[in-house]
Enzyme design. Structure first.
Site, PDB file in Angstrom:
ATOM      1  N   GLY A 184       0.816  -1.215   0.000  1.00  0.00           N
ATOM      2  CA  GLY A 184       0.000   0.000   0.000  1.00  0.00           C
ATOM      3  C   GLY A 184       0.847   1.262   0.000  1.00  0.00           C
ATOM      4  O   GLY A 184       0.384   2.322  -0.443  1.00  0.00           O
ATOM      5  N   GLU A 219       1.703   1.769  -3.545  1.00  0.00           N
ATOM      6  CA  GLU A 219       0.438   2.118  -4.215  1.00  0.00           C
ATOM      7  C   GLU A 219       0.098   3.591  -3.956  1.00  0.00           C
ATOM      8  O   GLU A 219      -0.374   4.296  -4.839  1.00  0.00           O
ATOM      9  CB  GLU A 219      -0.691   1.206  -3.718  1.00  0.00           C
TER      10      GLU A 219
END
Ligand code: 3H9
Length: 695
Positions: free
Chosen positions: A102, A105
């Protein structure tokens, strides 16, 4: 502003800093804080550019794995990242340490990315049985192309900043020492030239691969991803990235992510993530016991194991003295180390100057007197009690006070070895696994008198070698090999009962084991176990016990090294061929022993071998030989090829139901052999729901 996300301004620049130690994971509080900080910057007309960075040792290391067992809470990461990407002023991510999962991301949803030269970037979700679930499967191929994106997501290994720059994942490398100041300068330049807002989701993937590409990619990864759910779903997400509109592909990514998150595989892999870290925590260890400094290491015995251990130490940057009784043995050991280093160079894993530097730190010696100054001795001589006690008595005479005296025995009593010295507090087991420079496990065996600071030294040493150290108690075979005995016993019994070795191996391989037990026996050498059995005085009075393995050794079929063992290796290669001679030998021996041969299904093969493991694991736990069930899992996954995605034998047992395992063992007790199939008391208790019994 929330404490975990700080907001400050410098002229037209808003600086958003995440500060959530230890690794800035995207906990609920961080997501909330980030959401409001970005909204604040977006809504402030005085702000032209936003810089997103992290305090502490690293950029965001991913979603907070501890939250995965709880229901998801808003703001969800994919929505938050879409909002970040939609802001109409440039947002710049400044990366240091590792941008993972994440975290990467988040950086990819920003409009620009810069990083310090030693930063690493990756999407390692696959290691947790997951896929990147916040747009990673869609944004990464847009930035770096389909092939590299697949490799990064299916392989789960991060790449360095240079490679990331060359691939287009980051836009700039900040060379200055101070990332913050460098990143502020970089963001200022973007403001000055009125840099455009660049949405990663708007990039179209150039040179779209066709369906043949995906078919051949699947074939390429089939072997190493066998039995796993998430790699295939990652490939499907990337197919969507190529062919479907971004919002549709994102929705499908989310659905697949939730499927992975709910899977038993992901639960198992997450269990191991924490288990491997918890293994370093030793309850009851004196917290003031600091590790002893280890500057120089001696390895005794230049055989396969000794040279592997020496190489593992050299690779960690240690000075190593390799000791053996003859020049011939020493030169052979050095040759082995040199050849293994050369292999690593040829595979591109290390540079040739690194290999040369490692070799430069190796010294050879024949005399025990040369050990007088070393801080740690690791004995790796012949697996025989008399030989080992003799060596330890000599070490006691020559080593300086405070030297840690370690034995690499895989089965023998540490206390008897320690008793050969006048300093049993300094003696410990360091059980390496072959090949020692590759295998991640280090089983650390505490004797009855081992000092706490010696244990702390061994744990720190494991970390230095980049291995997982697991502390266990002293008994025959400790945890790993003690459990292996039951597993091997059943795989041997099955032979007499009429199951061909290649079928046993195939069934267990298909179940997920790295290799079948008979292939492992041939690889390790059947004489190793044979010698250990000859040393034992407590073997059961059972003519079937390891009967076939013993016969093979007595016929000179020792395994791969003699070109024949349980299998034939006709061309001197490592491909195993079923042996007609062995098949006939087994049939005749079963007949002689009066063992009835019968049809046995795959499920029985798995349960006999794996339940035997679990039952012995439970005994290790109830006797305190293992401190935690999770430690046993770490041992079996990292040392014995137990499938990671099943979480280790003890976790697997709780996943399929401890009562089911208990009932299975009782069934085997009643139908097979009472001697071997008495359920462990602990298993009986937990199966009956006794909440006081810890598994
Ligand atoms: C993800 O991001 C999913 C998204 O795609 C989609 C979401 C919708 N969470 O390893 P260390 C703890 S999945 C919670 O010893 P190092 C760790 O338990 C995630 N805790 O340090 C340990 O705690 P303790 C994808 C975490 O320097 C402490 O931090 N990301 C997390 O050797 C120190 O860890 C990953 O898979 C986390 N994400 O290595 C990255 N990460 O001190 C996983 C760490 O109590 N993390 N902790 O034992 C790593 O690979 C390494 O921890 C890292 C640091 C390389 C970052």
């Amino acid at each position: 502003m929330d404490q975990v996300v700080n907001y400050e301004t410098r002229g037209a620049l808003a600086i958003v800093t995440i500060d959530n130690p230890p690794v800035n994971a995207l906990s609920h509080a961080v997501r909330e804080g980030l959401d409001s900080a970005i909204a604040r910057a977006a809504g402030d007309d005085a702000i032209e550019t936003v810089l997103l960075m992290c305090a502490g040792r690293t950029f965001i290391a991913g979603a907070d794995i501890r939250e995965f067992d709880q229901p998801p809470r808003e703001p969800h990461l994919p929505d938050l990242l879409n909002r970040i990407e939609a802001v109409n002023k440039p947002i710049v991510a400044a990366i240091h340490g590792t941008a993972l999962g994440g975290g990467l991301e988040t950086a990819m949803a920003c409009h620009y990315r810069c990083a310090s030269a030693d930063a690493r970037l990756g999407l390692p979700e696959v290691n947790l049985g997951l896929l990147p679930g916040a747009g990673g499967t869609q944004r990464l191929p847009r930035l770096v192309g389909v092939e590299l994106a697949l490799d990064m997501m299916v392989g789960g290994r991060p790449i360095g900043a240079r490679k990331a720059f060359d691939a287009g994942l980051i836009d700039a490398i900040i060379e200055s020492e101070d990332l913050r100041e460098g990143a502020i300068r970089y963001a200022g330049q973007l403001t000055q030239k009125a840099a455009a807002v660049r949405q990663t989701s708007a990039i179209s993937i150039s040179a779209e691969p066709d369906s043949r590409f995906f078919a051949s990619y699947r074939a390429r990864i089939a072997r190493r991803t066998r039995g796993l759910l998430s790699p295939e779903l990652i490939v499907e997400c990337v197919e969507d990235a190529v062919s479907a509109p971004f919002p549709d592909a994102l929705a499908r990514e989310r659905e697949r992510f939730m499927r992975c998150k709910a899977s038993p595989q992901s639960a198992a892999l997450r269990h191991l993530f924490f288990a491997e870290r918890d293994a370093a925590r030793i309850p009851g260890l004196d917290s003031s016991a600091a590790p002893r400094p280890i500057r120089s290491i001696a390895v005794l015995g230049a055989g396969t194991m000794g040279s592997g251990i020496a190489l593992a130490c050299l690779r960690a940057g240690c000075e190593v003295l390799l000791l053996d009784s003859s020049d011939e043995a020493l030169n052979a050991g050095r040759g082995r180390i040199e050849a293994l280093l050369q292999q690593q160079v040829e595979k591109g894993r290390i540079q040739s100057d690194e290999a040369a530097a490692d070799l430069g730190r190796l010294q050879l010696a024949r005399e025990f007197d040369s050990l007088s100054g070393v801080d740690l001795v690791i004995e790796a001589v012949f697996e025989n009690m008399d030989v080992k006690t003799d060596v330890f008595a000599r070490l006691d005479q020559v080593c300086k006070p405070g030297t840690v005296l370690a034995t690499n025995t895989s089965t023998l009593d540490i206390d008897r070895i320690a008793a050969a010295t006048t300093r049993p507090r300094d003696v410990i087991g360091l059980h390496f696994f072959s090949p020692a420079h590759v295998m991640r496990l280090l089983e650390i065996v505490r004797g009855g008198e081992t000092a706490d600071d010696v244990i702390a030294t061994a744990m720190a040493f494991a970390r230095r070698l980049r291995k997982v150290g697991v502390l266990v108690g002293n008994c025959f075979g400790f945890v790993g090999n003690r459990m292996l005995y039951g597993y091997g016993r059943e795989s041997q019994k099955l032979l007499l009962e009429g199951v061909a070795p290649e079928r046993i191996d195939r069934v267990l391989y298909d179940w997920g084991m790295a290799m079948g037990p008979h292939a492992v026996g041939d690889l390790a050498g059947l004489d190793v176990g044979y010698r250990v059995r000859r040393e034992r005085t407590d073997l059961p009075d059972d003519p079937c016990f390891y009967r076939i393995a013993d016969m093979l050794v007595e016929r000179g079929r020792l395994g791969q090294k003699t070109g024949m063992g349980m299998y034939d290796y006709p061309e001197g290669d490592r491909a195993a061929h079923p042996s007609a001679e062995v098949a006939e030998m087994i049939r005749a021996e079963a007949n002689r022993l009066g063992v009835v041969q019968r049809e046995i299904d795959d499920q029985e093969i798995v349960e006999r071998c794996i339940f035997a493991l679990i039952n012995e694991g439970a005994r290790c736990l109830e006797e305190g030989i293992a401190m935690r069930a999770a430690d046993i899992d770490v041992i079996w996954v990292n040392g014995y090829g137990f499938p990671r995605h099943r979480g280790g034998p003890m976790f697997y047992a709780s996943q399929i139901g401890l009562d089911r395992v208990y009932r299975g063992i009782c069934r085997f007790r009643d139908t097979l052999d009472k001697r071997y199939w008495q359920p462990a008391a602990l298993l009986e208790k937990v199966a009956a729901g006794d909440s006081a019994a810890a598994w």
